[in-house]
Design a protein around this motif. Structure first.
Motif: not given
Lengths: 91, 276
Positions: A49, A52, A57, B104
């Protein structure tokens, strides 16, 4: 690459070794404690994260952060409650 | 490559996890072991945040706060008798988190090596199996659904079909690098998890939870390859290995071999059909 494989193989043996002589009464707390430890995926969730950039995402990463946090805190707290119960039992 | 202080912090956290498992194996140090594990986790998470949360730092904190706000009350308020299904649920969300992390990362990285693709595929598949399987064990123990073994008509055929579909999709992702196939693989994994746990009956469910716990550990280890992160590999592998041994010990304590527990329902119906 070979380094990662080495780490993996050694960790397998450590994992086998540390729990090989566990008493029956501790099976469930040990399972629960191990469950909390695999919540370490939170580290991975934070890292992805943190880099991202696209909305999708970020959203997926944040969902992972949330779920992993539930795994970590819930896991450790539940294990502690279980062990607390054992202590009261023995007195 | 991460800076040295990050690597050292991860090493310290990994040691904490080993000590935690060791402590949890002996009655005297069990509680201390759990606390050591929690301390290691705190160290690892703070390190990851300080080093890795370059973007979205505030959002990450909000997501962590939300997770704490959900996780702690859930763990505190659950009745003692309901703890096994709570553990199952926590295990399930861990598996889902691992699958999401790999998904992801797959979206972020345009071109990955074959090892990266294989690790991604494994994480997504095992994570999804663990998630849906854990949800089914939760529903069983919570008695939302029947605790008896559920045998679908032609359940074995469906199970084999789902396994073959997963294998083909996994191969497809590695060959083509397609994100759509990866999402389909997650769906197949979810189906596989449900099919895997449905035939397991009442008293055997905790053993299925333990096995799924080991699965999540493996998913986390695989995600460590995806992210090239040693802590995830070590911690995930520790849980995968110790969870596998623990599952065997639990099955032995019940005096039943593991294969009986997982596939026993199929055998009994087969013999019932043969004798009846």
């Amino acid at each position: 690459m070979i380094d990662l494989l080495t780490i993996f193989v050694l960790a397998v043996f450590v994992g086998f070794e540390v729990v090989s002589k566990v008493s029956t009464i501790l099976h469930t707390p040990l399972m629960s404690g191990a469950n909390a430890i695999h919540g370490v995926i939170l580290v991975g969730a934070i890292l992805i994260t943190g880099r991202a950039e696209h909305a999708l995402e970020v959203a997926l990463g944040l969902a992972a952060v949330f779920l992993a946090t539930v795994n970590v805190v819930g896991g450790f707290v539940v294990t502690d409650r279980m062990l607390e119960m054992f202590k009261g039992h023995r007195r | 490559m991460s800076p040295t202080w990050v690597q050292l912090a991860y090493l310290a956290a990994a040691l904490c996890f080993v000590l935690a498992l060791k402590g949890l194996s002996t009655p005297r140090y069990a509680r201390a072991g759990n606390l050591v594990g929690a301390a290691g986790m705190a160290l690892a998470v703070v390190t990851a945040y300080v080093h890795g949360a370059v973007h979205n730092g505030l959002l990450i904190l909000v997501a962590i706060a939300a997770g704490v706000a959900v996780g702690i009350p859930a763990a505190r308020s659950v009745k003692m008798t309901a703890i096994p299904q709570m553990v199952a649920l926590f295990n399930g969300v861990g598996g889902a988190a691992a699958a999401l992390v790999a998904l992801t990362e797959f979206l972020e990285v345009a071109e990955g090596s074959v090892l990266f693709q294989v690790a991604t595929v494994l994480t997504v598949l095992i994570g999804s199996v663990s998630f849906s399987g854990s949800v089914v064990t939760f529903l069983k123990l919570q008695e939302v659904m029947t605790t008896r073994p559920v045998l679908l008509p032609a359940g074995q055929v469906v199970g084999v079909a789902a396994a073959v579909a997963s294998a083909l999709l996994a191969l497809g992702v590695v060959l083509t690098g397609s994100g759509t196939l990866l999402v389909l693989l997650a769906v197949a994994g979810l189906a596989l998890g449900v099919l895997f746990v449905l035939p397991v009956g009442g008293a055997d469910v905790p053993i299925a939870i333990s096995l799924l716990n080991a699965f999540t550990g493996l998913a986390v280890a695989a995600s460590g390859y995806v992210l090239a992160n040693t802590l995830l590999i070590v911690a995930g592998t520790l849980v995968g290995a110790s969870g596998t041994i623990l599952t065997r010990l639990m099955a032995q304590a019940m005096g039943r071999p593991l294969t009986n527990i997982l596939f026993g329902a199929f055998k009994t119906t087969a013999t019932a059909a043969a004798t009846g």
